[in-house]
Design an enzyme around this catalytic site. Structure first.
Site, PDB file in Angstrom:
ATOM      1  N   PRO A   1       0.626  -1.319  -0.002  1.00 33.33           N
ATOM      2  CG  PRO A   1      -0.168  -1.119   2.089  1.00 33.33           C
ATOM      3  CD  PRO A   1       0.844  -1.673   1.237  1.00 33.33           C
ATOM      4  CD  GLU A   2       5.235   2.783  -1.529  1.00 32.86           C
ATOM      5  OE1 GLU A   2       5.700   3.689  -2.468  1.00 32.86           O
ATOM      6  OE2 GLU A   2       6.300   2.031  -1.059  1.00 32.86           O
TER       7      GLU A   2
ATOM      8  CE  LYS B   1       2.229   6.824   1.865  1.00 33.39           C
ATOM      9  NZ  LYS B   1       3.530   6.282   2.609  1.00 33.39           N
TER      10      LYS B   1
END
Length: 415
Positions: free
Chosen positions: A2-3, A54
């Site tokens: 997760p970026e 994010k």
DNA sequence: TCTGTATGGGGAA
DNA sequence: TCCCCCTACAGAT
């Protein structure tokens, strides 16, 4: 993974999979989650998603209700936004009810029979959600979808002390680079041949607030005050039409354009993403820990602000280890781990979920194990070191036990 | 069995 | 600045 790009792909996944799906009832949370309850309950609602840097926002919108008709007591008649941050391991997945992913911590149930469930899955539980939330105020504009204001936000705040730090560390500051994470900073700096531990202000202060690529003006680069910057001088010519802020926008978009393949759990295939990486965790690249203990991957010079006197015992230990080995050896180890991590992603996750009671039991068992383990004789360490190594041992062993009891639970449930 | 590592970030001192 | 949250895994011992 997760970026920014993954968060965006997650929002695309939700919109695609939940298109036309009607959800119903309450939003349910796992027993172990410490994130807040979601006080939303509706006979019929839809789910849509958007992303910013994010963060992902889910919007739950009640449907079918005549606005003049009274809504049942306790039922929502207004949409609710929930803001998610993914931590290190969060993602969404839509499954049937009996295939709930392990570590599904927030669940939205569809109205169909049999029903499907949209899960927020997060093995490490570093992710969070905020019902009735808004985009976190301290985070800057999205590097991908608010490029102009992202660029302005950085360049109009260069006097901020945040920019006293090395560029690689500033790039993880979400106040200015909302969406950049550890692999993106490595890829972006690598492409520009910018040493990661050069002062951020030095790198940024020559840049125009208008994106020159868009306005077709000649690019003026000012790296002249960076010592030992032969490579940068070359870049001046080679990368005439881009700069760090533009790449902070376009490189993440490249990842988005690779498609949802890496994210889609049904077709888990990270080979495309792996092939895309030029620097992060790649053979032959160097890596050091930054001042926050995060691994910075790069090529060539590290830059003048590279951490030297590392205070934390963990970091000291790492440095000692690195002194004992040349980079090549270290690369082999790191690369091996990284490959295995990617390989891990290829393995379809177990779909058996622990019952709440079993989760509770596992935690109780874990607590018992913690107490036993702390009774072990301690290593001879500096006080600081002692504290950390004990914590590590405690964590590690308790996790082993927890993992063991989980395995046992699964064995039991499969019988 | 132990140790180190992982694409993040909140909060105490 | 440092510690902590937490699981899962590979490699070392």
């Amino acid at each position: 993974m997760p970026e920014g790009p993954e968060l965006h792909l997650a929002s695309c996944y939700v919109n695609k999979m939940c298109d036309g799906v009607v959800f119903t009832g309450a939003v349910r949370k796992s027993e172990v989650s410490k994130s807040p309850d979601v006080p939303f309950n509706s006979e019929a609602y839809r789910i849509t998603a958007t992303s910013r840097g994010k963060e992902v926002k889910l919007t739950l919108t009640p449907i079918g209700g005549d606005s003049k008709r009274r809504v049942k007591a306790g039922q929502a008649d207004q949409p609710m936004d929930i803001i998610f941050r993914f931590g290190m391991s969060g993602f969404f997945r839509l499954t049937s009810e009996d295939e709930l992913p392990k570590h599904s911590h927030l669940r939205f149930y569809s109205k169909e029979k049999p029903c499907r469930v949209l899960s927020f899955v997060d093995a490490r539980r570093f992710g969070t959600w905020h019902p009735n939330g808004t985009w976190q105020p301290d985070r800057g504009p999205c590097i991908m979808f608010e490029y102009k204001s992202f660029r302005e936000n950085v360049l109009s705040h260069l006097s901020d002390r945040a920019f006293d730090r090395p560029i690689c560390e500033v790039m993880l500051n979400q106040k200015y680079f909302n969406g950049i994470g550890n692999y993106l900073r490595a890829e972006i700096l690598y492409r520009l041949n910018i040493p990661p531990f050069v002062c951020a202000r030095t790198v940024l202060e020559g840049l125009e607030s208008e994106d020159l690529c868009e306005s077709e003006k000649p690019v003026k680069k000012e790296f002249s005050d960076v010592k030992g910057s032969d490579r940068i001088t070359k870049v001046k010519v080679k990368e005439e039409k881009t700069d760090l802020l533009r790449l902070s926008h376009t490189v993440p978009l490249e990842v988005v354009s690779l498609g949802g393949k890496g994210y889609d759990p049904e077709k888990a295939d990270y080979s495309g993403f792996q092939a895309w990486l030029q620097c992060y965790s790649v053979d032959g690249m160097k890596s050091v820990r930054d001042h926050n203990g995060r691994t910075m991957w790069f090529q060539g010079d590290s830059g003048p602000m590279v951490p030297k006197d590392l205070k934390s015992p963990k970091a000291k230990k790492r440095v000692k280890k690195e002194d004992d080995h040349d980079y090549t050896d270290k690369k082999k180890v790191s690369r091996g781990r990284s490959k295995s991590t990617l390989k891990r992603k290829l393995i379809k996750e177990e779909t058996v979920i622990k019952t709440p009671k079993k989760e509770k039991d596992a935690r109780l068992k874990e607590a018992g194990s913690k107490r036993r383990k702390t009774e072990k004789p301690q290593e001879i360490n500096t006080p600081h070191r002692e504290k950390r190594s004990t914590a590590r041992r405690r964590k590690s062993s308790s996790n082993d036990t927890a993992a063991g009891s989980q395995r046992q639970s699964r064995r039991m449930s499969s019988k």
